[in-house]
Scaffold this motif. Structure first.
Motif, short mmCIF file in Angstrom:
data_model
loop_
_atom_site.label_atom_id
_atom_site.label_comp_id
_atom_site.label_asym_id
_atom_site.label_seq_id
_atom_site.Cartn_x
_atom_site.Cartn_y
_atom_site.Cartn_z
N GLU A 50 0.83 -1.21 0.00
CA GLU A 50 0.00 0.00 0.00
C GLU A 50 0.87 1.26 0.00
OE1 GLU A 50 -3.64 2.07 2.57
OE2 GLU A 50 -2.67 0.25 3.30
N ARG A 51 1.93 1.23 0.81
CA ARG A 51 2.83 2.38 0.84
C ARG A 51 3.47 2.62 -0.53
NH1 ARG A 51 8.18 2.20 4.43
NH2 ARG A 51 6.66 1.70 6.07
N ALA A 52 3.93 1.53 -1.16
CA ALA A 52 4.57 1.66 -2.47
C ALA A 52 3.61 2.24 -3.49
CB ALA A 52 5.08 0.31 -2.93
N VAL A 53 2.40 1.75 -3.52
CA VAL A 53 1.41 2.22 -4.49
C VAL A 53 1.05 3.68 -4.21
CG1 VAL A 53 -0.95 1.89 -5.33
CG2 VAL A 53 0.53 -0.09 -4.94
N GLN A 54 0.90 4.05 -2.95
CA GLN A 54 0.61 5.44 -2.60
C GLN A 54 1.74 6.36 -3.03
OE1 GLN A 54 -0.22 5.38 1.62
NE2 GLN A 54 -2.39 4.92 1.32
N ASP A 55 2.97 5.84 -3.04
CA ASP A 55 4.11 6.64 -3.47
C ASP A 55 4.26 6.68 -4.99
OD1 ASP A 55 4.84 7.46 -0.96
OD2 ASP A 55 6.36 5.90 -0.67
N GLY A 56 3.40 5.96 -5.70
CA GLY A 56 3.39 6.05 -7.16
C GLY A 56 3.93 4.85 -7.90
N VAL A 57 4.30 3.79 -7.18
CA VAL A 57 4.76 2.57 -7.86
C VAL A 57 3.57 1.87 -8.50
CG1 VAL A 57 5.90 0.34 -7.56
CG2 VAL A 57 6.68 2.32 -6.25
N ASP A 58 3.74 1.42 -9.72
CA ASP A 58 2.70 0.67 -10.42
C ASP A 58 2.38 -0.60 -9.63
OD1 ASP A 58 1.20 -0.95 -12.16
OD2 ASP A 58 2.39 -0.41 -13.92
N PRO A 59 1.10 -0.85 -9.30
CA PRO A 59 0.77 -2.08 -8.58
C PRO A 59 1.24 -3.34 -9.28
CG PRO A 59 -1.12 -0.61 -8.66
CD PRO A 59 -0.08 -0.01 -9.56
N HIS A 60 1.38 -3.28 -10.61
CA HIS A 60 1.84 -4.44 -11.38
C HIS A 60 3.36 -4.55 -11.37
CE1 HIS A 60 -2.15 -5.37 -12.95
NE2 HIS A 60 -2.32 -4.08 -13.10
N ALA A 61 4.02 -3.68 -10.59
CA ALA A 61 5.48 -3.72 -10.49
C ALA A 61 5.93 -4.07 -9.07
CB ALA A 61 6.07 -2.37 -10.90
N VAL A 62 5.00 -4.53 -8.23
CA VAL A 62 5.31 -4.84 -6.84
C VAL A 62 5.31 -6.36 -6.63
CG1 VAL A 62 4.66 -4.51 -4.44
CG2 VAL A 62 4.24 -2.69 -6.10
N VAL A 63 6.37 -6.85 -6.02
CA VAL A 63 6.54 -8.27 -5.69
C VAL A 63 6.66 -8.38 -4.17
CG1 VAL A 63 8.01 -10.30 -6.03
CG2 VAL A 63 7.74 -8.62 -7.88
N ILE A 64 6.15 -9.48 -3.60
CA ILE A 64 6.25 -9.66 -2.15
C ILE A 64 7.06 -10.91 -1.82
CG2 ILE A 64 4.16 -8.36 -1.63
CD1 ILE A 64 2.63 -10.97 -1.37
N ASP A 65 7.74 -10.86 -0.67
CA ASP A 65 8.67 -11.92 -0.26
C ASP A 65 8.51 -12.14 1.24
OD1 ASP A 65 10.84 -13.52 0.41
OD2 ASP A 65 12.35 -12.18 -0.42
N ALA A 66 8.27 -13.39 1.65
CA ALA A 66 8.07 -13.70 3.07
C ALA A 66 9.34 -13.51 3.90
CB ALA A 66 7.58 -15.15 3.23
N GLY A 67 10.50 -13.50 3.27
CA GLY A 67 11.74 -13.24 4.00
C GLY A 67 12.21 -14.41 4.85
N PHE A 68 12.39 -15.56 4.24
CA PHE A 68 12.90 -16.73 4.98
C PHE A 68 14.22 -16.38 5.67
CE2 PHE A 68 10.87 -19.00 1.19
CZ PHE A 68 9.64 -19.12 1.83
#
Length: 289
Positions: free
Chosen positions: A170-188
């Protein structure tokens, strides 16, 4: 077709996206600085691309504790590396950094994606990415990079990780990042015990259900070694198995050391899955006839 939009590149998410790890560090937990020297770095980059990497992930500072690496030192390591890879290879480039200043510099010379293990601890990070139309990886972590987390506790592990990541998206998108350019990682292994990392791998589907591409970064990590009693150089097959387990749950991007082996394994799963679907369609048609 679902795509991952990284500046001028659109990566097809209907197939596994493999990210090859390429460190310009002197103390990486796995390669121990094998590719720090520039000629060896470029030779390894060529190998990763030939083996089928869709993305080359360049890092100048290891995630774990170690000697302090200044901003200037990190820039000296990764900016020329990105320039060289961009000039020589037709491949998307990711940079493993949590500093917005480094992200700005590497995007300026041709990178496409900022891979941030800090969970956007630098508040300018996503703003910089947005300015270039670049992608970002939002990673779950409890403390900060390079800070030991000796007793990580979660009330509801999968839910806590999912909530954290959706907040960062949400923060990234609010800052203007394209939602289709966001990847998520659980951080093992980042603020997780071995059992917690294993649990998160087993519940990859929970993150897939968010609708955002899920990155799996399990390659040669400690939780695999501790589970199986394997040294760092003995975890190749365990790493491929972890990627395969995640793919069966719908993960999209795989950050790995062994690009060739992972590509073969994931392509096999994709082919078998496609064959099974074709067989099912054929069976349905026969029953309807």
């Amino acid at each position: 077709m679902r795509t991952l939009r990284l500046r001028d590149r659109n990566l097809d998410l209907s197939r596994p996206i493999v990210m090859g790890i390429l460190n310009r560090t002197t103390d990486s937990f796995f390669d121990k600085g094998s590719y720090y020297h520039f000629d060896l770095f470029l030779r390894k980059a060529d190998e990763l691309v030939v083996d089928g990497a869709d993305i080359v992930d360049i890092g100048g500072v290891k995630a774990g504790p170690g000697e302090e690496i200044t901003l200037e030192a990190e820039l000296d390591r990764v900016v020329p590396a990105v320039q060289a890879v961009a000039a020589r290879f037709d491949v998307a480039i990711s940079v493993d950094t949590w500093r917005s200043e480094v992200l700005d510099a590497v995007l300026e010379v041709g990178a496409h994606l900022g891979n941030d293990i800090s969970g956007f601890g630098d508040l300018n990070y996503t703003k910089v990415a947005a300015r270039y139309g670049a992608g970002v990886v939002a990673t779950h972590i409890r403390l900060k990079p390079r800070v030991p987390d000796l007793n990580p506790h979660y009330d509801y592990l999968a839910d806590d990780v999912r909530t954290f990541l959706l907040d960062r998206v949400e923060r990234a998108v609010q800052d203007g990042v394209d939602p289709h350019a966001v990847v998520i990682d659980a951080g093992f292994d980042l603020g997780k015990t071995t059992s917690q990392s294993l649990a998160l791998l087993g519940t990859t589907q929970r993150l897939v259900d968010t609708g955002f591409p899920v990155l799996i970064s399990a390659s040669n990590k400690g939780f695999l070694g501790e589970t199986l009693g394997l040294g760092v150089t003995e975890r190749r097959m365990a790493s491929i198995c972890a990627a395969s387990i995640a793919m069966l749950q719908g993960a999209s991007v795989y950050r790995v050391h062994d690009v060739r082996g992972t590509v073969k394994a994931l392509d096999t799963i994709a082919a078998l899955r496609g064959h099974a679907l074709d067989s099912r369609d054929h069976q349905l048609s026969a029953n309807e006839a």
